[in-house]
Motif scaffolding. Structure first.
Motif, short mmCIF file in Angstrom:
data_model
loop_
_atom_site.label_atom_id
_atom_site.label_comp_id
_atom_site.label_asym_id
_atom_site.label_seq_id
_atom_site.Cartn_x
_atom_site.Cartn_y
_atom_site.Cartn_z
N ARG A 11 -44.22 18.34 -12.77
CA ARG A 11 -45.17 17.49 -13.51
C ARG A 11 -44.43 16.75 -14.63
N ASP A 12 -44.05 17.44 -15.71
CA ASP A 12 -43.34 16.74 -16.80
C ASP A 12 -41.97 16.27 -16.28
N GLY A 13 -41.32 17.09 -15.44
CA GLY A 13 -40.01 16.72 -14.90
C GLY A 13 -40.11 15.47 -14.04
N ILE A 90 -55.63 25.34 -14.41
CA ILE A 90 -55.42 23.98 -14.93
C ILE A 90 -54.71 24.07 -16.28
N HIS A 91 -53.88 23.06 -16.51
CA HIS A 91 -53.23 22.90 -17.81
C HIS A 91 -54.00 21.76 -18.47
N LEU A 92 -54.93 22.15 -19.31
CA LEU A 92 -55.87 21.19 -19.92
C LEU A 92 -55.28 20.68 -21.22
N GLU A 135 -51.74 18.70 -27.46
CA GLU A 135 -50.67 17.71 -27.39
C GLU A 135 -50.29 17.27 -28.80
N ASP A 136 -49.01 17.08 -29.03
CA ASP A 136 -48.48 16.66 -30.33
C ASP A 136 -48.88 17.64 -31.44
N ALA A 137 -48.93 18.92 -31.05
CA ALA A 137 -49.39 19.96 -32.00
C ALA A 137 -48.48 20.08 -33.23
N ASP A 163 -44.66 20.54 -28.58
CA ASP A 163 -43.82 19.76 -29.49
C ASP A 163 -43.49 18.47 -28.72
N THR A 164 -44.50 17.62 -28.63
CA THR A 164 -44.48 16.47 -27.71
C THR A 164 -43.31 15.51 -27.95
N VAL A 165 -42.96 15.29 -29.21
CA VAL A 165 -41.85 14.36 -29.47
C VAL A 165 -40.63 15.08 -30.06
N CYS A 192 -41.64 22.51 -25.40
CA CYS A 192 -40.78 21.72 -26.29
C CYS A 192 -40.09 20.57 -25.58
N HIS A 193 -39.96 19.46 -26.31
CA HIS A 193 -39.17 18.33 -25.81
C HIS A 193 -37.86 18.23 -26.58
N ASN A 194 -36.94 17.47 -25.99
CA ASN A 194 -35.54 17.54 -26.43
C ASN A 194 -35.06 16.30 -27.18
O1 KIV Z 1 -45.26 17.01 -24.10
C1 KIV Z 1 -46.48 17.10 -24.00
O2 KIV Z 1 -47.23 17.05 -24.96
C2 KIV Z 1 -47.01 17.26 -22.68
C3 KIV Z 1 -48.46 17.49 -22.63
C4 KIV Z 1 -49.13 16.30 -22.14
C5 KIV Z 1 -48.75 18.79 -22.09
O3 KIV Z 1 -46.31 17.25 -21.69
#
Ligand code: KIV
Ligand code: ZN
Length: 371
Positions: A11-13, A90-92, A135-137, A163-165, A192-194
């Motif tokens: 999905r994200d990949g 589901i990933h809501l 999202e963007d927590a 950690d969306t960004v 987490c994103h990189n």
């Molecule tokens: O990085 C993100 O916030 C996401 C969500 C949409 C789950 O991939």
């Protein structure tokens, strides 16, 4: 207790710019992830397209051990599409930061809470496991984040902090997860994103702070700079923190290459754990150390993660490295022949060339043939 691995490669990949998989590619990767031992496979987002639903259906019909999940927005059309694909969960995903709520969603905080609760209730009425993601927590106000998770507390099965960004730091990550896990009764995941190259460290710190599940992708692929890399997180957890997962580490290299091939995203040579240089050695003093004890320049053995040790010959190589490599290749040469081979390697190195195994064989044939 083992930390659960929620894999979002499919999905994200797959959201990596320029990447798109066929349904059968998705199935092949899902089967490999299942054999690898991931606990959850986020197979895609069922609402995306007919082909996406076909791929998710192929996966759910396979009866894998892993929980199969679809990404959904808090909309019944998305949840219905996930139900049609017969997923387990589901990933809501619900926006949680002021910037996402105000500019992206154009709604009030109360409207977001209502959307989340209604969507969870709808999904639970249809027998789905629900992971509620904020999202963007990491740019949200903590009070609202807790309010959102509390709203889902008696309804959902898990919550996730995104950690969306990629703006967390390891210290902030541990503190944030300590606060959230002390307030919320549900299992907490980390995503987490990189963007600053911190995804693996932030994920490990979140686990120290109390997260019990980590979202990861194979090779760290994903939007922009990608997601926390599965192979990095699970090996760091095991070897640096003594924390176990269900992942069969020896399969990591093979799965990495399958994903790279089907996604058409080559693995950079210096990629930790699965890169071809992750256990490669060229410098004379390093190879000398390795010959005496591999622990001198390897934190773990390459076979543990299915990778291999590579001795590279080039301008930084010492004679001992050449002798070691010739021995590994079953080649016997006299002192004088070794000196000649060594000279040629240095000449090539000075021309800016790396000496591949094929180059070495050609040099060996030339030198041994002449004598
Ligand atoms: O990085 C993100 O916030 C996401 C969500 C949409 C789950 O991939
Ligand atoms: Zn993401």
């Amino acid at each position: 207790m083992k930390v659960r691995v929620f894999d979002t490669t499919l999905r994200d990949g797959e959201q990596t710019p320029g990447v798109s998989l066929t349904p059968s590619d998705k199935l092949e990767i899902a089967k490999a992830l299942d054999e690898l031992g991931v606990d959850v496979i986020e197979a895609g987002s069922a609402i995306t397209s007919k082909g996406e639903r076909e791929g998710i259906k192929l996966i759910t019909r396979e009866n894998l051990n892993a929980e199969i999940c679809s990404f959904v927005r808090p909309l019944t059309v998305d949840i219905d599409a996930a139900i049609e694909c017969e997923v387990d969960s589901i990933h809501l995903v619900v926006p949680s930061s002021p910037i996402h709520i105000k500019y992206k969603l154009k709604k009030s905080e109360d409207e977001v809470l209502d959307l989340a609760v209604n969507a969870i209730e709808y999904a639970k009425d249809h027998g789905l496991i629900v992971e509620l993601s904020a999202e963007d927590a990491t740019r949200a106000e903590l009070n609202f984040l807790i309010k959102l998770f509390k709203a889902g507390e008696n309804l959902a099965d898990r919550v996730c902090v995104c950690d969306t960004v990629g703006v967390l730091t390891p210290q902030k990550s541990e503190e944030l997860f300590k606060k959230i896990t002390s307030e919320i009764k549900l299992p907490v995941s980390v995503h987490c994103h990189n963007d600053f190259g911190m995804a693996t460290a932030n994920t490990c710190s979140a686990i120290l702070g109390g997260a019990v599940q980590c979202h990861v992708t194979v090779n760290g692929i994903g939007e922009r700079a990608g997601n926390a890399a599965l192979e990095e997180v699970v090996t760091a957890l095991k070897f640096l923190y003594n924390i176990e997962t269900n992942i069969k580490l020896e399969k990591l290299y093979e799965v990495s290459r399958l994903v790279a091939r089907l996604m058409k995203l080559p693995v950079p040579p210096n990629k930790a754990i699965v890169g071809d240089n992750a256990f490669a050695h060229e410098a004379g003093i390093h190879v000398d150390g390795l010959i005496k004890n591999t622990k001198t320049y390897e934190p773990i053995s390459p076979e543990v993660v299915g990778n291999k040790r590579r001795i590279i010959l080039g301008k930084h190589s010492g004679r001992k490295a050449l002798i070691y490599k010739l021995k590994l290749m079953g080649i016997e040469a006299s002192e004088e022949q070794i000196n000649k081979i060594y000279e040629k390697i240095k000449e090539l190195g000075d021309l800016g060339k790396y000496v591949s195994d094929a180059d070495l064989m050609a040099i060996v044939k030339d030198v041994l043939g002449k004598d």
